[in-house]
Structure formats: C-alpha cells, structure tokens
Design an enzyme around this catalytic site. Structure first.
Site, mmCIF file in Angstrom:
data_model
loop_
_atom_site.group_PDB
_atom_site.id
_atom_site.type_symbol
_atom_site.label_atom_id
_atom_site.label_comp_id
_atom_site.label_asym_id
_atom_site.label_seq_id
_atom_site.Cartn_x
_atom_site.Cartn_y
_atom_site.Cartn_z
ATOM 1 N N SER A 4 4.181 1.333 5.118
ATOM 2 C CA SER A 4 3.637 2.216 6.147
ATOM 3 C C SER A 4 4.242 3.602 5.998
ATOM 4 O O SER A 4 5.465 3.772 6.114
ATOM 5 C CB SER A 4 3.949 1.668 7.537
ATOM 6 O OG SER A 4 3.632 2.625 8.521
ATOM 7 N N HIS B 277 -0.399 1.831 4.111
ATOM 8 C CA HIS B 277 -0.783 1.645 5.503
ATOM 9 C C HIS B 277 -0.548 2.951 6.254
ATOM 10 O O HIS B 277 0.534 3.544 6.178
ATOM 11 C CB HIS B 277 0.061 0.524 6.128
ATOM 12 C CG HIS B 277 -0.374 0.123 7.495
ATOM 13 N ND1 HIS B 277 -1.452 -0.704 7.735
ATOM 14 C CD2 HIS B 277 0.130 0.431 8.721
ATOM 15 C CE1 HIS B 277 -1.584 -0.890 9.035
ATOM 16 N NE2 HIS B 277 -0.652 -0.201 9.660
ATOM 17 N N ASP C 227 -0.810 4.780 10.046
ATOM 18 C CA ASP C 227 -0.919 4.572 11.487
ATOM 19 C C ASP C 227 -1.349 5.866 12.172
ATOM 20 O O ASP C 227 -0.573 6.828 12.232
ATOM 21 C CB ASP C 227 0.416 4.112 12.062
ATOM 22 C CG ASP C 227 0.792 2.711 11.610
ATOM 23 O OD1 ASP C 227 0.022 1.783 11.899
ATOM 24 O OD2 ASP C 227 1.853 2.559 10.972
ATOM 25 N N MET D 190 -2.089 7.618 15.590
ATOM 26 C CA MET D 190 -1.783 7.423 17.004
ATOM 27 C C MET D 190 -2.051 8.719 17.762
ATOM 28 O O MET D 190 -1.666 9.800 17.307
ATOM 29 C CB MET D 190 -0.318 7.007 17.189
ATOM 30 C CG MET D 190 0.056 5.743 16.438
ATOM 31 S SD MET D 190 1.742 5.156 16.783
ATOM 32 C CE MET D 190 2.711 6.416 15.972
ATOM 33 N N HIS E 291 -4.823 2.112 10.385
ATOM 34 C CA HIS E 291 -4.696 1.409 11.668
ATOM 35 C C HIS E 291 -4.790 2.447 12.767
ATOM 36 O O HIS E 291 -3.915 3.304 12.897
ATOM 37 C CB HIS E 291 -3.349 0.679 11.677
ATOM 38 C CG HIS E 291 -2.954 0.106 12.986
ATOM 39 N ND1 HIS E 291 -1.646 -0.260 13.265
ATOM 40 C CD2 HIS E 291 -3.656 -0.186 14.116
ATOM 41 C CE1 HIS E 291 -1.563 -0.740 14.490
ATOM 42 N NE2 HIS E 291 -2.773 -0.695 15.033
ATOM 43 N N MET F 24 -4.666 3.653 16.513
ATOM 44 C CA MET F 24 -4.191 3.409 17.873
ATOM 45 C C MET F 24 -4.643 4.605 18.709
ATOM 46 O O MET F 24 -3.833 5.434 19.132
ATOM 47 C CB MET F 24 -2.673 3.239 17.873
ATOM 48 C CG MET F 24 -2.223 1.924 17.266
ATOM 49 S SD MET F 24 -0.441 1.830 16.944
ATOM 50 C CE MET F 24 -0.405 2.512 15.273
ATOM 51 N N MET G 23 0.034 -7.592 15.307
ATOM 52 C CA MET G 23 1.243 -6.808 15.522
ATOM 53 C C MET G 23 2.396 -7.748 15.870
ATOM 54 O O MET G 23 2.289 -8.560 16.796
ATOM 55 C CB MET G 23 1.038 -5.803 16.645
ATOM 56 C CG MET G 23 -0.005 -4.732 16.354
ATOM 57 S SD MET G 23 0.378 -3.749 14.876
ATOM 58 C CE MET G 23 1.974 -3.043 15.328
ATOM 59 N N ASP H 44 2.162 -6.643 10.947
ATOM 60 C CA ASP H 44 2.834 -5.341 10.967
ATOM 61 C C ASP H 44 3.917 -5.349 12.041
ATOM 62 O O ASP H 44 3.626 -5.596 13.210
ATOM 63 C CB ASP H 44 1.808 -4.241 11.261
ATOM 64 C CG ASP H 44 2.410 -2.843 11.287
ATOM 65 O OD1 ASP H 44 3.609 -2.699 11.015
ATOM 66 O OD2 ASP H 44 1.653 -1.893 11.560
#
Length: 228
Positions: free
Chosen positions: A16, A41, A43, A45, A74, A76, A151, A186
């Site tokens: 990540s 990966h 993230d 957010m 991913h 969020m 998660m 994750d």
C-alpha cells in the site's frame, strides 16, 4: 509480475503506497516492485467516510504514468460511483467500494459498474471489520464483481494491529467466491499474520508498514511470501 493479477490463483502481495515516502514515491514504487511486489494498492480517502484524507486522482494519474503495475484502488469516499470515471481515466485497474457506504449495495454497484462500463476496470466490494459477510453476498452474485476486500483493521489509518476476529468472515466469503473472483485482506499484514489469513482463504495481501517500513523491502516481501 503479472500484468493482470486475475490471471493467476497464486497468493499475491500488494504494498500500500499509503505507507510510502511521498517525497520520493517513484523510487519507493521501483523498490517494492523490484523486490517482488505483485501489484500496488492505493487508498483514496476523502475525510468524510473516514477521518483522514489521503490522495485523489492526481496521485493515481501520476502513479499510472510512472508504472504499468496493476493499480488496485480502494475508495473510502462518499458516492464512489460519481468519482469512478475520474479514477478510471487516471489509470485505476480496479476500484473497490465499501458496502457500508451504500443505502442499497445493488444500486451503488450498478452506478459504479455503469460508470466504468467498457473500460475493462475491475470492480470490488470492501467490508469493515464489524460488517458481516452476508452484507456482501448480493454483490458477489454480480458477474461484474471480481474482488472482495476484508478490512482487518478499522479503515482510514495505517500501522494498526491485525484483527484476527475477521478470519471466520474470510472463510465464509472464500466459500462463496467464483473462480474468477479474488479475496483480499488489508490491515496489519506482516510475517506473523499473513499465514493465518492465507489459511482462511485469502489470496491477495495488502501490506503497508511491514513492507514500506522495512529497511530492505525485498527481504520483507520475501519473508511474507515465505509464510505463504
């Protein structure tokens, strides 16, 4: 490193970049890919669904220009279907959204898959630690869903400890997957936790601090793979 990670059923390591040094992100990416990482990966957010803000489409676009590695994104963020086209345009190969974001998982899934139709982008669903496996079952029946991410920490911040109580949920989900679907985990994945996740049926392993926090990333990745 496979161009398309869905072409193999072997366990894969996905560092990540949230745990990377963003001041030298290109070098960090080179280091983990040369060290044996299978995909990356990312993230995204927005500070609403989770408290922290990470990065958005500009970083995804920059990473895409820098590497041809598979970008597992991913999200969020609220209303992921609204942002999916921008993420696809930026270079995301896969986009996974939280089932907790949706009043109606099927409606959100339809909106997201419509947004990425004909792009070849893979769609996934994500479950928080306390979300039952059954919440994802309607999405698993959709042929467009290729990934389920569990998660094993509360989402939104790196460096947390692995929550072993999610492993029974992984086992439930693994039994429901089609041959073209993958199960990912994750949160707190390191050499001491990865084997238990693998034994629960997980195939993809997101590793942040345990890889990017290591002085020798190749050794760290090799240690993870040795446990598999």
């Amino acid at each position: 490193m496979p161009t398309d990670p869905f072409e193999t059923d072997k366990p894969l390591i996905a560092p990540s970049i949230l745990a990377a040094d963003f001041a030298r992100l290109g070098d960090e990416i080179d280091d983990v890919l040369a060290g044996g990482a299978d995909l990356l990966h990312l993230d995204v957010m927005d500070g609403l669904f989770v408290r922290d803000i990470s990065f958005g489409t500009p970083v995804v676009k920059s990473v895409r220009k820098y590497t041809d590695a598979y970008l597992d994104v991913h999200v969020m963020i609220d209303r992921p279907e609204d942002y999916a086209p921008k993420l696809v345009e930026a270079g995301a190969d896969g986009i996974s959204f939280h089932v907790e974001l949706a009043d109606n998982v099927r409606r959100t899934l339809a909106g997201l898959t419509d947004a990425v139709a004909e792009t070849g982008t893979n769609v996934g669903v994500v479950l928080n630690p306390l979300t039952p496996a059954e919440v994802a079952f309607p999405a698993l029946d959709d042929e467009r869903v290729k990934l389920v991410l569990v998660m094993s920490v509360v989402p939104g911040k790196g460096g947390q400890s692995f929550m072993p109580e999610v492993l029974p949920k992984c086992e439930q989900l693994a039994k429901r997957l089609r041959s073209d679907q993958r199960l990912e985990i994750d949160g707190g994945i390191d050499a001491g936790t990865i084997a238990s996740a693998r034994n629960a049926g997980v195939q993809w392993f997101v590793a942040g601090s345990s890889v990017f926090g290591a002085e020798d990333r190749a050794t760290a990745i090799a240690e993870l793979k040795a446990q598999l």
